[in-house]
Design an enzyme around this catalytic site. Structure first.
Site, PDB file in Angstrom:
ATOM      1  N   LYS A   1     -20.608  20.900  -5.548  1.00  0.00           N
ATOM      2  CA  LYS A   1     -19.050  20.519  -5.159  1.00  0.00           C
ATOM      3  C   LYS A   1     -18.581  19.564  -5.998  1.00  0.00           C
ATOM      4  CE  LYS A   1     -18.850  22.218  -0.346  1.00  0.00           C
ATOM      5  NZ  LYS A   1     -18.553  21.985   1.172  1.00  0.00           N
TER       6      LYS A   1
ATOM      7  N   GLY B   1     -15.792  24.761  15.485  1.00  0.00           N
ATOM      8  CA  GLY B   1     -15.757  24.738  14.273  1.00  0.00           C
ATOM      9  C   GLY B   1     -15.662  26.286  13.329  1.00  0.00           C
TER      10      GLY B   1
ATOM     11  N   ARG C   1     -21.861   4.819   3.396  1.00  0.00           N
ATOM     12  CA  ARG C   1     -20.844   5.934   3.366  1.00  0.00           C
ATOM     13  C   ARG C   1     -19.734   6.003   4.090  1.00  0.00           C
ATOM     14  NH1 ARG C   1     -22.988  12.094   2.644  1.00  0.00           N
ATOM     15  NH2 ARG C   1     -24.758  11.734   4.276  1.00  0.00           N
TER      16      ARG C   1
HETATM   17  P1  NDP Z   1     -23.191  15.823   4.862  1.00  0.00           P
HETATM   18  O1  NDP Z   1     -24.703  15.790   4.398  1.00  0.00           O
HETATM   19  O2  NDP Z   1     -22.496  15.560   3.637  1.00  0.00           O
HETATM   20  O3  NDP Z   1     -22.889  14.607   5.807  1.00  0.00           O
HETATM   21  C1  NDP Z   1     -23.712  14.687   7.039  1.00  0.00           C
HETATM   22  C2  NDP Z   1     -22.725  13.708   8.084  1.00  0.00           C
HETATM   23  O4  NDP Z   1     -23.616  13.694   9.292  1.00  0.00           O
HETATM   24  C3  NDP Z   1     -23.094  12.069   7.762  1.00  0.00           C
HETATM   25  O5  NDP Z   1     -21.957  11.538   7.899  1.00  0.00           O
HETATM   26  C4  NDP Z   1     -24.448  11.657   8.247  1.00  0.00           C
HETATM   27  O6  NDP Z   1     -24.560  10.414   8.634  1.00  0.00           O
HETATM   28  C5  NDP Z   1     -24.060  12.428   9.626  1.00  0.00           C
HETATM   29  N1  NDP Z   1     -25.326  12.551  10.554  1.00  0.00           N
HETATM   30  C6  NDP Z   1     -26.308  13.498  10.122  1.00  0.00           C
HETATM   31  N2  NDP Z   1     -27.212  13.451  11.348  1.00  0.00           N
HETATM   32  C7  NDP Z   1     -27.063  12.336  11.798  1.00  0.00           C
HETATM   33  C8  NDP Z   1     -27.444  11.792  13.014  1.00  0.00           C
HETATM   34  N3  NDP Z   1     -28.704  12.055  13.554  1.00  0.00           N
HETATM   35  N4  NDP Z   1     -26.865  10.674  13.687  1.00  0.00           N
HETATM   36  C9  NDP Z   1     -25.868  10.127  13.282  1.00  0.00           C
HETATM   37  N5  NDP Z   1     -24.928  10.617  11.942  1.00  0.00           N
HETATM   38  C10 NDP Z   1     -25.756  11.833  11.511  1.00  0.00           C
HETATM   39  O7  NDP Z   1     -22.870  17.133   5.234  1.00  0.00           O
HETATM   40  P2  NDP Z   1     -21.383  17.903   5.283  1.00  0.00           P
HETATM   41  O8  NDP Z   1     -20.222  16.721   5.721  1.00  0.00           O
HETATM   42  O9  NDP Z   1     -21.003  18.637   4.164  1.00  0.00           O
HETATM   43  O10 NDP Z   1     -21.448  18.844   6.646  1.00  0.00           O
HETATM   44  C11 NDP Z   1     -21.486  18.228   8.026  1.00  0.00           C
HETATM   45  C12 NDP Z   1     -21.487  19.427   8.930  1.00  0.00           C
HETATM   46  O11 NDP Z   1     -20.176  19.991   8.974  1.00  0.00           O
HETATM   47  C13 NDP Z   1     -22.394  20.491   8.621  1.00  0.00           C
HETATM   48  O12 NDP Z   1     -23.034  21.008   9.870  1.00  0.00           O
HETATM   49  C14 NDP Z   1     -21.892  21.900   8.121  1.00  0.00           C
HETATM   50  O13 NDP Z   1     -22.293  22.925   8.655  1.00  0.00           O
HETATM   51  C15 NDP Z   1     -20.388  21.550   8.801  1.00  0.00           C
HETATM   52  N6  NDP Z   1     -19.258  22.028   7.989  1.00  0.00           N
HETATM   53  C16 NDP Z   1     -18.437  23.099   8.714  1.00  0.00           C
HETATM   54  C17 NDP Z   1     -17.654  23.566   8.023  1.00  0.00           C
HETATM   55  C18 NDP Z   1     -16.526  24.413   8.623  1.00  0.00           C
HETATM   56  O14 NDP Z   1     -15.875  24.903   7.996  1.00  0.00           O
HETATM   57  N7  NDP Z   1     -16.647  24.657  10.167  1.00  0.00           N
HETATM   58  C19 NDP Z   1     -17.032  23.266   6.435  1.00  0.00           C
HETATM   59  C20 NDP Z   1     -18.114  22.168   6.031  1.00  0.00           C
HETATM   60  C21 NDP Z   1     -19.138  21.576   6.691  1.00  0.00           C
HETATM   61  P3  NDP Z   1     -25.131   9.473   7.432  1.00  0.00           P
HETATM   62  O15 NDP Z   1     -24.050   8.926   6.461  1.00  0.00           O
HETATM   63  O16 NDP Z   1     -25.353   8.183   7.954  1.00  0.00           O
HETATM   64  O17 NDP Z   1     -26.531  10.077   6.735  1.00  0.00           O
END
Ligand code: NDP
Length: 272
Positions: free
Chosen positions: A59, A235, A147
């Site tokens: 991306k 979603g 972040r």
């Molecule tokens: P990233 O890996 O870029 O970000 C993940 C985020 O989730 C971060 O902010 C991370 O926090 C947080 N996170 C993960 N696990 C935990 C936890 N246990 N406790 C607290 N915070 C947590 O992923 P994306 O943003 O690309 O994707 C996130 C979700 O969105 C995915 O599940 C994806 O499937 C979904 N998605 C859905 C779309 C749709 O069209 N419906 C489109 C795009 C994505 P930290 O920064 O602290 O690690």
């Protein structure tokens, strides 16, 4: 272009639109290794592609191979949809636009106060689009401070809206004045019982509660918010609408979203 090309619900959804509207187009999923990305984009140009989607890890790195960026993609610094316009490959980001379209079925973000859980790619896309659409204030609640603060600075400096980072704490209380609450983390993906660990009693019936998780669509958050009388958005709405916008960008035609949603649900069913 994705790195892993295993079974892809997006293909089912977009192909369903092409079939429904009698378009002799093809949407194919291809696996591209990071080192081959430049060649893949040059190949797409040479073969006259009207565009393509790309997922992680491409991306950000795809940008150097494109001719320009749409407004929100430039702010986010991430592209998930490439569109050929006047023979130029322009990078767009349809994730946040898909969210906005889904949200439009229940409210206008103009002037609203928003709480976003997460600061990754999905949160960034959603927060930037909400800001560009006139949201008044966006609180970013994220586990990692760096972040969280990075997204807040993008929102303040490039989108010019009020934004703050709050640390993620067990029992987090959603502020009373929040109009829209979004889970944009991966919590809940493939796990209907996974909980954000927030104080659910602070969700009020006047709030709109949205989740980015499409599989399963009825996440713990969605079920709990619904039980408290909130308006909920799953979603799948975001996913379908980013597909609708992609098809519209490439073909110039507004596809039937209900056909795409049905195809998506059918392709996801076995997993939930
Ligand atoms: P990233 O890996 O870029 O970000 C993940 C985020 O989730 C971060 O902010 C991370 O926090 C947080 N996170 C993960 N696990 C935990 C936890 N246990 N406790 C607290 N915070 C947590 O992923 P994306 O943003 O690309 O994707 C996130 C979700 O969105 C995915 O599940 C994806 O499937 C979904 N998605 C859905 C779309 C749709 O069209 N419906 C489109 C795009 C994505 P930290 O920064 O602290 O690690």
């Amino acid at each position: 272009m994705s790195q892993g090309a295993a079974g892809n619900p997006t293909v089912a959804m977009i192909e369903a639109a092409f079939v429904h509207h009698g378009l002799h187009w093809l949407y194919v999923n291809m696996e591209v290794a990071p080192a081959d990305l430049g060649d893949a984009v040059r190949g797409a140009r040479a073969m006259g592609y009207r565009g393509f989607n790309c997922s992680m890890p491409h991306k950000i790195s795809v940008i150097e191979h494109l001719d320009g960026l749409g407004e929100s993609a430039a702010i986010m610094g991430a592209v998930n949809c490439v569109v050929r316009r006047e023979n130029k490959f322009i990078g767009e980001n349809t994730d946040g636009k898909g969210f906005l379209r889904s949200l439009a079925s229940v409210t206008d973000p103009q002037g609203k106060s928003v709480v976003v859980f997460g600061a990754g790619g999905a949160a960034r896309a959603i927060a930037v689009e909400l800001g560009l659409a006139g949201a008044n204030r966006i609180l970013i609640v994220n586990r990692s401070e760096s972040r969280g603060l990075n997204l807040v600075s993008v929102l303040r400096e490039k989108v010019k809206i009020q934004s703050e980072w709050l640390p993620w704490r067990e029992g987090f209380a959603v502020p009373d004045d929040a109009d829209i609450v979004v889970n944009a983390t991966s919590i809940g993906l493939y796990d209907a019982q996974a909980s954000l660990g927030i104080n659910l009693s602070t969700l009020r019936s006047s709030m709109i509660v949205a989740d980015v998780i499409g599989n399963p669509p009825r996440t713990h958050l969605i079920r709990e918010a619904e039980a408290r009388g909130c308006t909920v958005l799953d979603g799948l709405g975001m996913l379908v609408n980013q597909g609708v916008i992609g098809v519209w960008f490439w073909t110039g035609m507004e596809p039937d979203a209900s056909v795409m949603r049905s195809a998506l649900i059918k392709s996801l069913e076995p997993t939930y």
